[in-house]
Design a protein around this motif. Structure first.
Motif, mmCIF file in Angstrom:
data_model
loop_
_atom_site.group_PDB
_atom_site.id
_atom_site.type_symbol
_atom_site.label_atom_id
_atom_site.label_comp_id
_atom_site.label_asym_id
_atom_site.label_seq_id
_atom_site.Cartn_x
_atom_site.Cartn_y
_atom_site.Cartn_z
ATOM 1 N N TYR A 384 -14.961 3.905 -13.076
ATOM 2 C CA TYR A 384 -14.410 5.212 -13.397
ATOM 3 C C TYR A 384 -14.760 5.641 -14.814
ATOM 4 O O TYR A 384 -14.399 6.710 -15.253
ATOM 5 C CB TYR A 384 -12.884 5.175 -13.206
ATOM 6 N N SER A 481 -12.444 2.454 -8.408
ATOM 7 C CA SER A 481 -13.349 2.777 -7.302
ATOM 8 C C SER A 481 -12.653 3.658 -6.273
ATOM 9 O O SER A 481 -13.243 4.605 -5.750
ATOM 10 C CB SER A 481 -13.847 1.489 -6.639
ATOM 11 N N PHE A 482 -11.392 3.366 -5.974
ATOM 12 C CA PHE A 482 -10.639 4.145 -5.002
ATOM 13 C C PHE A 482 -10.438 5.571 -5.513
ATOM 14 O O PHE A 482 -10.602 6.547 -4.767
ATOM 15 C CB PHE A 482 -9.287 3.482 -4.737
ATOM 16 N N ARG A 484 -12.261 7.147 -7.656
ATOM 17 C CA ARG A 484 -13.541 7.857 -7.677
ATOM 18 C C ARG A 484 -13.954 8.301 -6.277
ATOM 19 O O ARG A 484 -14.445 9.407 -6.085
ATOM 20 C CB ARG A 484 -14.602 6.927 -8.269
ATOM 21 N N LYS A 485 -13.728 7.436 -5.277
ATOM 22 C CA LYS A 485 -14.138 7.755 -3.909
ATOM 23 C C LYS A 485 -13.299 8.877 -3.313
ATOM 24 O O LYS A 485 -13.813 9.742 -2.591
ATOM 25 C CB LYS A 485 -14.028 6.494 -3.050
ATOM 26 N N TYR A 486 -12.000 8.894 -3.620
ATOM 27 C CA TYR A 486 -11.096 9.877 -3.018
ATOM 28 C C TYR A 486 -10.486 10.798 -4.073
ATOM 29 O O TYR A 486 -9.335 11.182 -3.984
ATOM 30 C CB TYR A 486 -9.968 9.141 -2.274
ATOM 31 N N ARG A 487 -11.283 11.170 -5.072
ATOM 32 C CA ARG A 487 -10.738 11.925 -6.199
ATOM 33 C C ARG A 487 -10.155 13.272 -5.779
ATOM 34 O O ARG A 487 -9.272 13.797 -6.471
ATOM 35 C CB ARG A 487 -11.825 12.132 -7.261
#
Length: 525
Positions: A384, A481-482, A484-487
């Motif tokens: 991130y 990571s989570f 960033r993936k589901y921002r």
């Protein structure tokens, strides 16, 4: 290198040229390269090689010699061939002693040594004594030009090498680590070449699982460590063959304690399932473990005094919690401690891995469980980027009153988990209420320069320069990571984007209202 059939031929040639009997010690030193062995041990080592060779007899007072009459011409000669050690059946040619076997390890052409066997090491063991190693193909594995083919070639051992290998094994049982990896590919290759390979196979991985409580898919090095062994030789099929041989010899006494002292009994035992763990000492049953939810969540193990001793997160609560209460769970120090100290457990279902990660960190911060060992998060890269100050807003599972929705704030600073604040409603304005606490914490934790004399507007501890981060470690890589993936679907505030505590509080209230209105969001329940 001398193969076992070659040893038989060479011994016959030597006895014929010598014209006199030879002691077992002399033959073992010459052909098996065993020095300083006593006569009886050397006889037991030679017996499997020479028991089936016509024309060779053994007499206790003389040693080994060639029979003066044709094989089978005299019953007296047959009775004089007293070569088989105790527990060895000449008729079947199968050793019934558990200390007579051939250790096998292979290297395949696929990734990690899997796939079609390209190199095999055999280590014959007779009466518990290791004989000379045999390598197939017969070449120096330390020679770069003689290494097995690359994974992409797909080739394996030649039919001639396979034929020699099967002859070397003979009727002795094969001991390997894992049958599916070491022996089954070899059997398929032999079948394609039309070469029968039907030796009985013993798996030390299965025995390690049944006798020592190791995981069923443990590595050979794990077995060696559990048995207190040092690694022997290189990290290839040669080294593994030596580990397998010594491991099995160390497991034999444990098998004999269970009344398993023949090959047939051992083959039957290794195919038995592991006995289920006795749960009578716990406040739950096997049925309780089976009925756990299969989704993500957090679990807590609690001791007899009611103290939380371990907190963990899981993608699948049923599988993860159940894995701690199996016979193989005691193979690691943490697993043994949990089995010994746990009395009961509690689980909390959540909506996502992110929420499980946050709740795990919150419970660790609250309970300080003695068995927890967290990641050193500052050593892990944060995808991130440099923004490590976040507040994640999650919807509470239960409703405090009909028509009222509340949320919980999870505060993270510098890539560490600080604390959580629950029971927040977006329109709550009561003096001294939850939002006033939020306002105080935001100012103190994220904007220390905005408070007078280093104190937050609502009071609290002074914030001094250079003070280490508060809170506990968290798997920051998973969080970032989570996010960033589901921002676009997560209610999260990047505090670094706020110019003041007031702006941070205003944005958090907006996110709280979004949580109340958006039950379909990933992190909302």
């Amino acid at each position: 290198m001398i193969k076992i059939p070659a040893i038989q031929t060479d011994i016959v040639t030597h006895l014929r040229s010598a014209g006199r009997p030879e002691t077992s010690r002399a033959l073992a030193a010459r052909f098996l390269r065993i020095q300083h062995g006593d006569e009886e041990t050397c006889r037991r080592l030679l017996a499997p090689f020479l028991a089936a060779v016509p024309g060779i007899v053994h007499r206790a007072e003389e040693g080994w010699s060639l029979a003066k009459t044709a094989p089978g011409a005299s019953d007296t000669t047959a009775r004089e061939i007293d070569t088989a050690p105790e527990g060895f059946e000449n008729g079947r040619g199968i050793s019934q002693s558990l200390r007579d076997f051939v250790a096998l390890a292979s290297e395949g052409t696929g990734p990690g040594g899997s796939g079609v066997p390209a190199a095999v090491t055999l280590l014959p063991v007779v009466a518990g004594e290791e004989c000379q190693e045999e390598h197939f193909p017969d070449r120096d594995l330390d020679d770069e030009d003689a290494r097995p083919p690359d994974a992409g070639s797909g080739s394996g051992l030649s039919p001639s090498a396979l034929q020699e290998l099967v002859q070397t094994v003979g009727d002795l049982p094969v001991v390997c680590h894992r049958v599916a990896r070491e022996v089954e590919p070899l059997r398929r290759l032999c079948a394609q070449a039309g070469i029968p390979f039907q030796a009985p196979v013993i798996s030390v991985a299965k025995l390690g699982h049944l006798l020592l409580g190791l995981k069923s898919n443990h590595a050979a090095a794990d077995l060696a460590q559990a048995l207190g062994m040092d690694s022997r030789g290189p990290d290839d099929c040669r080294g593994r063959a030596r580990i397998v041989a010594e491991s099995f010899l160390r497991l034999v006494p444990q098998l004999q304690e269970r009344g398993i002292d023949t090959l047939d009994a051992l083959l039957e035992y290794q195919d038995m399932p592991a006995l289920p763990l006795d749960l009578s000492a716990y406040d739950f049953t096997a049925e309780d473990l089976k009925t756990l939810p299969a989704g993500p969540g957090v679990y807590r193990f609690i001791d007899r005094e009611g103290q939380v001793i371990y907190v963990g997160k899981a993608k699948n609560l049923r599988a993860r919690v159940g894995s701690y209460f199996t016979p193989s769970a005691g193979g690691a120090a943490k697993g043994r401690a949990i089995l010994d100290q746990t009395r009961r457990f509690l689980v909390t279902r959540v909506a996502s891995e992110l929420e499980a990660n946050l709740l795990e960190a919150a419970l660790i911060a609250e309970h300080h469980p003695r068995l927890n060992r967290q990641f050193d998060v500052h050593e892990r890269p944060a995808p991130y980027g440099p923004r490590l100050n976040l507040v994640v807003v999650l919807r509470d599972a239960g409703l405090p009153a009909p028509g009222v929705t509340t949320c919980t704030l999870h505060l993270l600073r510098g890539g560490r988990y600080l604390r959580r604040l629950g029971g927040l409603a977006s329109d709550a304005e009561a003096p001294g209420g939850a939002w006033e606490t939020v306002r105080s914490l935001i100012a103190r934790l994220y904007f220390p320069s905005s408070t007078e004399d280093g104190r937050a507007a609502g009071g609290g501890e002074p914030v001094t320069a250079g003070r280490p981060d508060e809170g506990v470690d968290i798997d920051w890589q998973l969080v970032s990571s989570f996010v960033r993936k589901y921002r676009d679907e997560i209610n999260v505030l990047d505090v670094d984007e706020c110019a003041s505590p007031a702006e941070a509080e205003q944005r958090l209230r907006v996110l709280a209202r979004a949580v109340e209105a958006g039950p379909g969001r990933i992190v909302a329940r």
